[in-house]
Design a protein around this motif. Structure first.
Motif, mmCIF file in Angstrom:
data_model
loop_
_atom_site.group_PDB
_atom_site.id
_atom_site.type_symbol
_atom_site.label_atom_id
_atom_site.label_comp_id
_atom_site.label_asym_id
_atom_site.label_seq_id
_atom_site.Cartn_x
_atom_site.Cartn_y
_atom_site.Cartn_z
ATOM 1 N N LEU A 175 -13.545 19.803 1.634
ATOM 2 C CA LEU A 175 -14.902 19.561 2.576
ATOM 3 C C LEU A 175 -14.851 18.346 3.249
ATOM 4 C CD1 LEU A 175 -17.396 20.921 -0.188
ATOM 5 C CD2 LEU A 175 -16.848 21.982 1.934
ATOM 6 N N MET A 176 -14.180 17.270 2.374
ATOM 7 C CA MET A 176 -14.196 15.987 3.049
ATOM 8 C C MET A 176 -13.293 15.939 4.650
ATOM 9 S SD MET A 176 -15.033 12.787 3.207
ATOM 10 C CE MET A 176 -15.823 12.656 1.511
ATOM 11 N N ALA A 177 -12.200 16.921 4.368
ATOM 12 C CA ALA A 177 -11.542 16.814 5.255
ATOM 13 C C ALA A 177 -12.086 17.644 6.672
ATOM 14 C CB ALA A 177 -10.145 17.866 5.136
ATOM 15 N N GLY A 178 -12.735 18.815 6.288
ATOM 16 C CA GLY A 178 -13.545 19.382 7.419
ATOM 17 C C GLY A 178 -14.497 18.494 8.103
ATOM 18 N N VAL A 179 -15.339 17.418 7.320
ATOM 19 C CA VAL A 179 -16.246 16.770 7.800
ATOM 20 C C VAL A 179 -15.536 15.774 8.799
ATOM 21 C CG1 VAL A 179 -17.786 14.881 7.402
ATOM 22 C CG2 VAL A 179 -17.785 16.900 5.957
ATOM 23 N N ILE A 180 -14.411 15.269 8.624
ATOM 24 C CA ILE A 180 -13.581 14.231 9.256
ATOM 25 C C ILE A 180 -13.032 14.808 10.609
ATOM 26 C CG2 ILE A 180 -11.539 12.914 9.270
ATOM 27 C CD1 ILE A 180 -12.041 12.288 6.310
ATOM 28 N N LEU A 181 -12.635 16.278 10.290
ATOM 29 C CA LEU A 181 -12.005 16.583 11.491
ATOM 30 C C LEU A 181 -13.176 17.044 12.602
ATOM 31 C CD1 LEU A 181 -9.274 19.121 10.158
ATOM 32 C CD2 LEU A 181 -8.829 17.148 11.653
ATOM 33 N N GLY A 182 -14.215 17.664 11.945
ATOM 34 C CA GLY A 182 -15.362 17.845 12.519
ATOM 35 C C GLY A 182 -15.776 16.588 13.639
ATOM 36 N N ALA A 183 -15.979 15.517 12.747
ATOM 37 C CA ALA A 183 -16.414 14.506 13.475
ATOM 38 C C ALA A 183 -15.349 13.799 14.641
ATOM 39 C CB ALA A 183 -16.416 13.150 12.733
ATOM 40 N N LEU A 184 -14.129 13.817 14.383
ATOM 41 C CA LEU A 184 -12.997 13.473 15.381
ATOM 42 C C LEU A 184 -13.018 14.540 16.398
ATOM 43 C CD1 LEU A 184 -9.995 12.584 12.982
ATOM 44 C CD2 LEU A 184 -11.415 10.987 14.669
ATOM 45 N N PHE A 185 -13.388 15.834 16.244
ATOM 46 C CA PHE A 185 -13.326 16.823 17.447
ATOM 47 C C PHE A 185 -14.647 16.481 18.175
ATOM 48 C CE2 PHE A 185 -10.396 20.566 16.265
ATOM 49 C CZ PHE A 185 -9.274 19.582 15.672
ATOM 50 N N TYR A 208 -20.709 6.397 16.012
ATOM 51 C CA TYR A 208 -20.871 6.211 14.385
ATOM 52 C C TYR A 208 -22.644 6.922 14.032
ATOM 53 C CZ TYR A 208 -21.931 4.163 9.850
ATOM 54 O OH TYR A 208 -22.046 4.015 8.503
ATOM 55 N N LYS A 209 -23.363 6.450 14.862
ATOM 56 C CA LYS A 209 -24.798 6.692 14.480
ATOM 57 C C LYS A 209 -24.848 8.225 14.532
ATOM 58 C CE LYS A 209 -29.562 6.036 15.995
ATOM 59 N NZ LYS A 209 -30.140 7.454 15.963
ATOM 60 N N VAL A 210 -24.392 8.877 15.551
ATOM 61 C CA VAL A 210 -24.439 10.512 15.842
ATOM 62 C C VAL A 210 -23.948 11.066 14.626
ATOM 63 C CG1 VAL A 210 -23.722 12.222 17.477
ATOM 64 C CG2 VAL A 210 -24.670 10.319 18.392
ATOM 65 N N ILE A 211 -22.614 10.780 14.283
ATOM 66 C CA ILE A 211 -21.866 11.397 13.221
ATOM 67 C C ILE A 211 -22.579 11.371 12.032
ATOM 68 C CG2 ILE A 211 -19.671 11.149 11.796
ATOM 69 C CD1 ILE A 211 -18.334 10.621 14.322
ATOM 70 N N ILE A 212 -23.086 9.987 11.519
ATOM 71 C CA ILE A 212 -23.609 9.713 10.308
ATOM 72 C C ILE A 212 -25.157 10.848 10.382
ATOM 73 C CG2 ILE A 212 -25.157 8.363 8.858
ATOM 74 C CD1 ILE A 212 -22.145 8.239 8.538
ATOM 75 N N ASP A 213 -25.919 10.734 11.595
ATOM 76 C CA ASP A 213 -27.009 11.673 11.697
ATOM 77 C C ASP A 213 -26.786 12.969 11.242
ATOM 78 O OD1 ASP A 213 -28.517 9.408 12.022
ATOM 79 O OD2 ASP A 213 -28.815 9.722 14.147
ATOM 80 N N ALA A 214 -25.606 13.555 12.112
ATOM 81 C CA ALA A 214 -25.411 15.028 11.878
ATOM 82 C C ALA A 214 -24.905 15.472 10.368
ATOM 83 C CB ALA A 214 -24.133 15.183 12.806
ATOM 84 N N ILE A 215 -24.250 14.525 9.593
ATOM 85 C CA ILE A 215 -23.843 14.832 8.284
ATOM 86 C C ILE A 215 -25.033 14.666 7.427
ATOM 87 C CG2 ILE A 215 -22.778 13.747 6.305
ATOM 88 C CD1 ILE A 215 -20.535 12.776 8.583
ATOM 89 N N ALA A 216 -26.002 13.662 7.642
ATOM 90 C CA ALA A 216 -26.983 13.277 6.592
ATOM 91 C C ALA A 216 -28.348 13.558 7.003
ATOM 92 C CB ALA A 216 -26.955 11.681 6.409
ATOM 93 N N SER A 217 -28.695 13.555 8.215
ATOM 94 C CA SER A 217 -30.050 13.874 8.304
ATOM 95 C C SER A 217 -30.099 15.015 9.578
ATOM 96 C CB SER A 217 -30.914 12.546 8.748
ATOM 97 O OG SER A 217 -30.166 12.107 10.074
ATOM 98 N N GLU A 218 -31.266 14.875 10.251
ATOM 99 C CA GLU A 218 -31.592 15.968 11.237
ATOM 100 C C GLU A 218 -31.142 15.712 12.625
ATOM 101 O OE1 GLU A 218 -35.613 16.502 11.086
ATOM 102 O OE2 GLU A 218 -35.895 17.018 9.035
ATOM 103 N N ILE A 219 -30.474 16.690 13.254
ATOM 104 C CA ILE A 219 -30.202 16.352 14.650
ATOM 105 C C ILE A 219 -30.591 17.556 15.436
ATOM 106 C CG2 ILE A 219 -27.987 15.072 14.253
ATOM 107 C CD1 ILE A 219 -26.451 17.777 14.861
ATOM 108 N N GLN A 220 -30.877 17.519 16.731
ATOM 109 C CA GLN A 220 -31.470 18.755 17.632
ATOM 110 C C GLN A 220 -30.318 18.853 18.831
ATOM 111 O OE1 GLN A 220 -35.521 18.428 18.188
ATOM 112 N NE2 GLN A 220 -35.638 20.357 19.314
ATOM 113 N N ILE A 221 -29.795 20.068 19.097
ATOM 114 C CA ILE A 221 -28.961 20.247 20.328
ATOM 115 C C ILE A 221 -29.797 21.230 21.004
ATOM 116 C CG2 ILE A 221 -26.910 20.898 21.192
ATOM 117 C CD1 ILE A 221 -25.542 19.787 18.717
#
Length: 223
Positions: free
Chosen positions: A12-22, A46-59
């Motif tokens: 799961l951690m690898a998926g999160v890191i790869l998703g952030a890099l991509f 950093y802000k967008v990646i942390i928000d996407a992981i931890a809180s709410e984002i809207q696209i």
């Protein structure tokens, strides 16, 4: 990672890191949209990646269905489920330590003389908890605590108990209208639980196959 059977947390951690890099490499325009800035920097990444992981984002896109898929609550959106799991585990632990589970399980377990009857009893208990507690997690955690020692005493590996809980507690929860899973599925699909129930072949057959395998001693792992 799945083929190599990598443990869940590193995978799961690898998926999160790869998703952030991509996202940084291939979708900088989306990062700009979310961060609401025209100049990308380490801080905005950093802000967008942390928000996407931890809180709410809207696209926002032109497709409403895509918007529903892309608007995420992150880990924050899973907190209600996590609290429910913690409560279920705490409840099961308290019941076990006060010997209340033993008082409940002993009259049931005395009828489970063979491996097949033990698995059938466990399966029936999971379904009963799904019906009465209206929650999938309690139907897994509490019967798991109730029958853990019984499986050990019969020399059965814990995988047998885990499989029985999954095949009976997890898959039948969506078949019960007042269960949290049944209510959620019905709301998402827009179809009444009892309407889609006859077509849930896997969910209906899975507990029966588990019981049959138990009585026929198929795929039963010993300690």
């Amino acid at each position: 990672l799945i083929i190599k059977k990598t443990p869940a947390i590193p995978a799961l951690m690898a998926g999160v890191i790869l998703g952030a890099l991509f996202a940084i490499i291939f979708q900088p325009q989306i990062i700009k949209e979310i961060s609401q800035t025209n100049i990308l920097s380490v801080k905005s990444y950093y802000k967008v990646i942390i928000d996407a992981i931890a809180s709410e984002i809207q696209i926002n896109t032109e497709n409403k269905l895509m918007n529903n898929l892309l608007n995420s609550g992150g880990m924050k959106g899973m907190l209600s489920t996590i609290w429910l799991v913690i409560c279920a585990m705490s409840f099961g632990g308290a019941m076990q330590e006060t010997d209340l589970l033993k008082r409940i399980s002993d009259p049931i377990i005395q009828y489970a003389k063979t491996t097949g009857s033990l698995i059938a009893t466990t399966s029936g208990t999971c379904i009963f908890f799904n019906l009465t507690t209206a929650d999938q997690y309690l139907s897994i955690v509490v019967p798991g605590k109730m029958f853990e020692d019984s499986f050990k005493n019969k020399g059965l590996a814990s995988e047998n108990l885990s499989r029985t809980l999954e095949d009976s507690g997890t898959v039948t929860s969506v078949l019960i209208p007042w269960n949290t899973c049944g209510a959620a599925q019905s709301a998402v699909l827009g179809v009444a639980t009892l309407t889609y129930l006859p077509f849930c072949f896997f969910n209906l057959i899975s507990p029966l196959m588990t019981i049959i395998y138990g009585y026929l001693n198929i795929k039963i792992k010993k300690n």
